[in-house]
Design a protein around this motif. Structure first.
Motif, PDB file in Angstrom:
ATOM      1  N   LEU A 392      53.917 -19.927  63.330  1.00 10.13           N
ATOM      2  CA  LEU A 392      54.506 -18.655  63.752  1.00 10.13           C
ATOM      3  C   LEU A 392      54.176 -17.584  62.718  1.00 10.13           C
ATOM      4  O   LEU A 392      53.964 -17.894  61.529  1.00 10.13           O
ATOM      5  CB  LEU A 392      56.021 -18.778  63.853  1.00 10.13           C
ATOM      6  N   GLN A 393      54.192 -16.334  63.141  1.00 11.70           N
ATOM      7  CA  GLN A 393      53.902 -15.237  62.226  1.00 11.70           C
ATOM      8  C   GLN A 393      54.870 -15.248  61.044  1.00 11.70           C
ATOM      9  O   GLN A 393      56.066 -15.469  61.220  1.00 11.70           O
ATOM     10  CB  GLN A 393      54.027 -13.879  62.952  1.00 11.70           C
ATOM     11  N   SER A 394      54.305 -14.980  59.879  1.00  9.28           N
ATOM     12  CA  SER A 394      55.112 -15.076  58.650  1.00  9.28           C
ATOM     13  C   SER A 394      56.152 -13.962  58.556  1.00  9.28           C
ATOM     14  O   SER A 394      57.068 -14.041  57.748  1.00  9.28           O
ATOM     15  CB  SER A 394      54.199 -15.020  57.427  1.00  9.28           C
ATOM     16  N   ASP A 395      56.023 -12.920  59.397  1.00  3.85           N
ATOM     17  CA  ASP A 395      56.986 -11.810  59.262  1.00  3.85           C
ATOM     18  C   ASP A 395      58.153 -11.923  60.250  1.00  3.85           C
ATOM     19  O   ASP A 395      58.898 -10.971  60.450  1.00  3.85           O
ATOM     20  CB  ASP A 395      56.271 -10.459  59.421  1.00  3.85           C
ATOM     21  N   ILE A 396      58.300 -13.103  60.860  1.00  2.00           N
ATOM     22  CA  ILE A 396      59.441 -13.260  61.785  1.00  2.00           C
ATOM     23  C   ILE A 396      60.747 -13.107  60.997  1.00  2.00           C
ATOM     24  O   ILE A 396      60.905 -13.665  59.915  1.00  2.00           O
ATOM     25  CB  ILE A 396      59.357 -14.598  62.517  1.00  2.00           C
ATOM     26  N   THR A 397      61.645 -12.355  61.565  1.00  2.00           N
ATOM     27  CA  THR A 397      62.788 -11.902  60.781  1.00  2.00           C
ATOM     28  C   THR A 397      64.049 -11.880  61.650  1.00  2.00           C
ATOM     29  O   THR A 397      63.944 -11.886  62.886  1.00  2.00           O
ATOM     30  CB  THR A 397      62.426 -10.486  60.227  1.00  2.00           C
ATOM     31  N   PRO A 398      65.231 -11.882  61.046  1.00  2.00           N
ATOM     32  CA  PRO A 398      66.452 -11.820  61.848  1.00  2.00           C
ATOM     33  C   PRO A 398      66.407 -10.686  62.861  1.00  2.00           C
ATOM     34  O   PRO A 398      65.953  -9.583  62.540  1.00  2.00           O
ATOM     35  CB  PRO A 398      67.551 -11.589  60.810  1.00  2.00           C
ATOM     36  N   GLY A 399      66.859 -10.974  64.065  1.00  2.00           N
ATOM     37  CA  GLY A 399      66.835  -9.966  65.133  1.00  2.00           C
ATOM     38  C   GLY A 399      65.623 -10.114  66.033  1.00  2.00           C
ATOM     39  O   GLY A 399      65.625  -9.634  67.171  1.00  2.00           O
ATOM     40  N   ASP A 400      64.581 -10.797  65.565  1.00  2.00           N
ATOM     41  CA  ASP A 400      63.440 -11.042  66.451  1.00  2.00           C
ATOM     42  C   ASP A 400      63.851 -11.985  67.586  1.00  2.00           C
ATOM     43  O   ASP A 400      64.791 -12.781  67.435  1.00  2.00           O
ATOM     44  CB  ASP A 400      62.282 -11.698  65.669  1.00  2.00           C
ATOM     45  N   LEU A 401      63.125 -11.890  68.678  1.00  2.00           N
ATOM     46  CA  LEU A 401      63.397 -12.776  69.813  1.00  2.00           C
ATOM     47  C   LEU A 401      62.275 -13.800  69.933  1.00  2.00           C
ATOM     48  O   LEU A 401      61.092 -13.452  69.800  1.00  2.00           O
ATOM     49  CB  LEU A 401      63.488 -11.967  71.111  1.00  2.00           C
ATOM     50  N   LEU A 402      62.641 -15.046  70.193  1.00  2.00           N
ATOM     51  CA  LEU A 402      61.642 -16.094  70.450  1.00  2.00           C
ATOM     52  C   LEU A 402      61.815 -16.570  71.880  1.00  2.00           C
ATOM     53  O   LEU A 402      62.946 -16.798  72.328  1.00  2.00           O
ATOM     54  CB  LEU A 402      61.824 -17.271  69.496  1.00  2.00           C
ATOM     55  N   ALA A 403      60.705 -16.722  72.580  1.00  2.00           N
ATOM     56  CA  ALA A 403      60.757 -17.198  73.967  1.00  2.00           C
ATOM     57  C   ALA A 403      60.201 -18.614  74.035  1.00  2.00           C
ATOM     58  O   ALA A 403      59.161 -18.913  73.448  1.00  2.00           O
ATOM     59  CB  ALA A 403      59.946 -16.274  74.863  1.00  2.00           C
ATOM     60  N   PHE A 404      60.919 -19.471  74.752  1.00  2.00           N
ATOM     61  CA  PHE A 404      60.484 -20.844  75.012  1.00  2.00           C
ATOM     62  C   PHE A 404      60.194 -20.960  76.506  1.00  2.00           C
ATOM     63  O   PHE A 404      61.132 -20.901  77.315  1.00  2.00           O
ATOM     64  CB  PHE A 404      61.609 -21.839  74.675  1.00  2.00           C
ATOM     65  N   PRO A 405      58.937 -21.148  76.903  1.00  2.00           N
ATOM     66  CA  PRO A 405      58.654 -21.315  78.334  1.00  2.00           C
ATOM     67  C   PRO A 405      59.065 -22.692  78.845  1.00  2.00           C
ATOM     68  O   PRO A 405      59.209 -23.639  78.068  1.00  2.00           O
ATOM     69  CB  PRO A 405      57.127 -21.180  78.424  1.00  2.00           C
ATOM     70  N   ALA A 406      59.203 -22.782  80.146  1.00  2.00           N
ATOM     71  CA  ALA A 406      59.377 -24.064  80.861  1.00  2.00           C
ATOM     72  C   ALA A 406      60.661 -24.803  80.506  1.00  2.00           C
ATOM     73  O   ALA A 406      60.668 -26.021  80.363  1.00  2.00           O
ATOM     74  CB  ALA A 406      58.162 -24.968  80.652  1.00  2.00           C
ATOM     75  N   THR A 407      61.772 -24.073  80.391  1.00  2.00           N
ATOM     76  CA  THR A 407      63.040 -24.722  80.045  1.00  2.00           C
ATOM     77  C   THR A 407      63.990 -24.851  81.245  1.00  2.00           C
ATOM     78  O   THR A 407      65.175 -25.129  81.079  1.00  2.00           O
ATOM     79  CB  THR A 407      63.771 -23.924  78.942  1.00  2.00           C
ATOM     80  N   GLY A 408      63.443 -24.668  82.444  1.00  2.00           N
ATOM     81  CA  GLY A 408      64.316 -24.628  83.625  1.00  2.00           C
ATOM     82  C   GLY A 408      64.922 -25.959  84.018  1.00  2.00           C
ATOM     83  O   GLY A 408      65.990 -26.011  84.621  1.00  2.00           O
ATOM     84  N   ALA A 409      64.237 -27.055  83.713  1.00  3.12           N
ATOM     85  CA  ALA A 409      64.738 -28.362  84.129  1.00  3.12           C
ATOM     86  C   ALA A 409      65.395 -29.076  82.957  1.00  3.12           C
ATOM     87  O   ALA A 409      64.812 -29.154  81.875  1.00  3.12           O
ATOM     88  CB  ALA A 409      63.593 -29.214  84.672  1.00  3.12           C
ATOM     89  N   TYR A 410      66.584 -29.602  83.200  1.00  7.29           N
ATOM     90  CA  TYR A 410      67.285 -30.405  82.208  1.00  7.29           C
ATOM     91  C   TYR A 410      67.541 -29.641  80.909  1.00  7.29           C
ATOM     92  O   TYR A 410      67.615 -30.226  79.838  1.00  7.29           O
ATOM     93  CB  TYR A 410      66.530 -31.733  81.953  1.00  7.29           C
ATOM     94  N   GLY A 411      67.639 -28.332  81.008  1.00  8.93           N
ATOM     95  CA  GLY A 411      68.019 -27.506  79.867  1.00  8.93           C
ATOM     96  C   GLY A 411      69.475 -27.130  80.055  1.00  8.93           C
ATOM     97  O   GLY A 411      70.376 -27.772  79.514  1.00  8.93           O
ATOM     98  N   ARG A 412      69.700 -26.119  80.896  1.00 12.41           N
ATOM     99  CA  ARG A 412      71.082 -25.719  81.178  1.00 12.41           C
ATOM    100  C   ARG A 412      71.859 -26.876  81.799  1.00 12.41           C
ATOM    101  O   ARG A 412      73.050 -27.038  81.536  1.00 12.41           O
ATOM    102  CB  ARG A 412      71.085 -24.487  82.102  1.00 12.41           C
ATOM    103  N   SER A 413      71.170 -27.709  82.595  1.00 19.02           N
ATOM    104  CA  SER A 413      71.920 -28.785  83.272  1.00 19.02           C
ATOM    105  C   SER A 413      72.390 -29.864  82.302  1.00 19.02           C
ATOM    106  O   SER A 413      73.335 -30.588  82.593  1.00 19.02           O
ATOM    107  CB  SER A 413      71.095 -29.404  84.408  1.00 19.02           C
ATOM    108  N   MET A 414      71.747 -29.982  81.160  1.00 21.94           N
ATOM    109  CA  MET A 414      72.193 -30.964  80.162  1.00 21.94           C
ATOM    110  C   MET A 414      72.889 -30.282  78.985  1.00 21.94           C
ATOM    111  O   MET A 414      73.136 -30.923  77.954  1.00 21.94           O
ATOM    112  CB  MET A 414      71.002 -31.782  79.652  1.00 21.94           C
ATOM    113  N   ALA A 415      73.172 -29.016  79.127  1.00 23.02           N
ATOM    114  CA  ALA A 415      73.773 -28.277  78.009  1.00 23.02           C
ATOM    115  C   ALA A 415      75.171 -28.807  77.709  1.00 23.02           C
ATOM    116  O   ALA A 415      75.880 -29.273  78.593  1.00 23.02           O
ATOM    117  CB  ALA A 415      73.837 -26.789  78.351  1.00 23.02           C
ATOM    118  N   SER A 416      75.550 -28.729  76.455  1.00 24.36           N
ATOM    119  CA  SER A 416      76.876 -29.205  76.046  1.00 24.36           C
ATOM    120  C   SER A 416      77.597 -28.111  75.269  1.00 24.36           C
ATOM    121  O   SER A 416      77.035 -27.040  75.004  1.00 24.36           O
ATOM    122  CB  SER A 416      76.733 -30.443  75.166  1.00 24.36           C
ATOM    123  N   ASN A 417      78.825 -28.404  74.929  1.00 27.55           N
ATOM    124  CA  ASN A 417      79.617 -27.470  74.126  1.00 27.55           C
ATOM    125  C   ASN A 417      79.733 -27.952  72.686  1.00 27.55           C
ATOM    126  O   ASN A 417      80.673 -27.606  71.986  1.00 27.55           O
ATOM    127  CB  ASN A 417      81.022 -27.306  74.713  1.00 27.55           C
TER     128      ASN A 417
END
Ligand code: LLP
Length: 459
Positions: A392-417
């Motif tokens: 990842l770029q070395s200048d990534i800093t607090p407040g930056d956003l990171l996107a993870f593709p392909a999380t639609g299956a078994y992501g939210r459905s397996m989410a816990s508290n």
């Protein structure tokens, strides 16, 4: 800039050449269906699951069309366990496809969406009596029987309701699917279904036929999940057709339906290549037709039940970076830890299965040098790692956003508290508009479960 949603995808009729995200060729702000990552997070907060509605429709239609073309018809069940909510169930009604549920909870979501109950199939290796009664009284189309005990339970519940329930038997054809052990389901030493080779499947047929309240219409098999080799599916299909012939030979009954399950693999990284409907289904159709011809069976009505291959690639998780730190591994190497505001509570798959994901900077362009990094969550666990090694770029800093593709299956459905983390919202985007389809949990939601009461004497 826009985001090619076909990127990590089942690739369908799109080309099958995923872009190398590690090169971060996307410059500027990520945009999904006309909504920018920055405006989405501003409006809905983070972490955020963003589902591209049109992409969901396209993928569902592609599987249905490939099924029609390969088998001259066939029934598409969407596997609710991969991700379901009332809005998605309504999309499925609009798409005119069927639904596979595996608990009373998933069934309740479907019913809340007014999903036609006769198009629902109910799975599970240990459905409770209450769930069975709920399913029968709702009028589900098919219950997939998983054990001898369950044959009796369903027969009894159907009789009590004065109904004849359509059922399938889930059989295990002894296929070792090449996937993670935890998501491989059709070998012999597994909790699901009736083994073909041991004779249990034929005994189960015999038992089913003794009950007037059961109408055995077919057999079902699901060999596992996130599978890339077509051979596992074809081997299972051969054994399933052979089983249909054995049933005919022994009981004089030709079952009219065959459900060959889901499990089609998708690409999460550029090292993987999805299995597309128009490659796998014609191959399966060829095998099934040939085997049926050989054994003089009429072609059964085929159904499939993909979950991941439909919803997985449609969704992107957006996280906000909270902290970073650099550790020295040796004289020449450092690793940058990038901590995001979610983690194993919204995506347990890396920790549970060693699943690999990709990620990229989503809120700005950066030409900074790429450095070895590790994306971690905010949970009190060293193993709360979302991506083990990524440049990842070395200048990534607090407040930056990171996107993870392909999380639609078994992501939210397996989410816990875990750690009392509220589960993230899911937002559907389409034509530059966005709407919440599952709201973000609040701390109040979590606290609502706490009870302070006086102890009671039990009888
Ligand atoms: N049908 C049955 C009977 C199933 O058990 C499953 C998944 C499916 C269909 C849908 O499989 P799909 O097409 O989505 O691969 N949590 C794991 C996956 C578990 C799959 C459970 N059964 C993961 O995150 O990889």
């Amino acid at each position: 800039m826009s985001y090619p949603t076909s990127l990590f995808s089942a690739n369908l009729k799109f080309d099958n050449s995923p872009v190398d995200l590690t090169q971060n060729d996307f410059s500027g702000v990520l945009s999904i269906a006309g909504c920018t990552a920055t405006s989405l997070v501003k409006e809905f907060g983070s972490p955020l699951f963003v589902i591209d509605q049109e992409d969901f429709f396209r993928r569902t239609i592609a599987w249905q069309e490939a099924l029609n073309e390969s088998f001259g018809g066939g029934v598409l069940y969407y596997a609710a366990k991969s991700f379901i909510c009332v809005e998605v169930a309504k999309w499925l009604i609009e798409l005119d496809v069927n639904l596979d549920v595996c608990t009373g909870g998933e069934l309740a979501v479907a019913l809340a969406a007014n999903f036609p109950s006769n198009r629902i199939e109910f799975h599970g290796n240990n459905k409770s009596v209450a769930e069975i009664e709920q399913a029968i009284s709702a009028g589900v189309g098919t219950i997939v029987l998983d054990s001898f005990i369950e044959i009796e339970r369903v027969a009894k519940a159907a009789k009590a309701a004065n109904k004849v329930q359509n059922v399938y038997l889930r059989v295990t054809p002894g296929v070792e699917a090449h996937t993670h052990e935890f998501i491989s389901t059709a070998h012999e030493d597994v909790k699901f279904g009736f083994s073909i080779s041991s004779g249990a499947a034929l005994s189960a047929v015999e038992k089913c036929l003794t009950f007037d309240s059961l109408n055995l219409t077919g057999i079902h098999c699901h060999i596992g999940s996130q599978i890339f080799e077509v051979e596992g599916f074809t081997l299972a299909a051969e054994r399933l057709v052979a089983t249909l012939a054995q049933i005919r030979n022994k009981h004089g009954r030709e079952l009219a339906e065959l459900n060959i399950g889901g499990g089609y693999g998708i690409a999460y990284t550029t090292q993987e290549s999805a299995i597309s409907p128009e490659t796998v289904l014609p191959v399966l159709a060829k095998v099934i037709k040939e085997e049926c011809a050989k054994l003089k069976l009429a072609l059964p009505k085929i159904s499939i039940e993909p979950g991941r291959a439909i919803v997985g690639p449609t969704t992107t998780t957006i996280y906000e970076v909270g902290t970073t730190k650099v550790v020295t591994l040796d004289d020449a190497t450092t690793r940058t830890y990038v901590s995001v505001d979610g983690g194993m509570s919204d995506n347990i798959r890396p920790a549970l299965y060693g699943a690999k994901y990709s990620a990229f900077l989503a809120n700005r362009k950066s030409t900074a040098k790429k450095v070895l990094s590790r994306i971690v969550g905010k949970h009190c666990e060293t193993g709360d790692i979302l991506i083990f090694d990524i440049n990842l770029q070395s200048d990534i800093t607090p407040g930056d956003l990171l996107a993870f593709p392909a999380t639609g299956a078994y992501g939210r459905s397996m989410a816990s508290n875990y750690n009392h983390m509220p589960r993230p919202a899911v937002v559907a985007v389409k034509d530059g508009t966005a709407k919440t389809i599952l709201r973000r949990e609040t701390q109040a939601d979590l606290l609502a479960l706490d009870v302070i009461e006086a102890p009671r004497q039990l009888s």
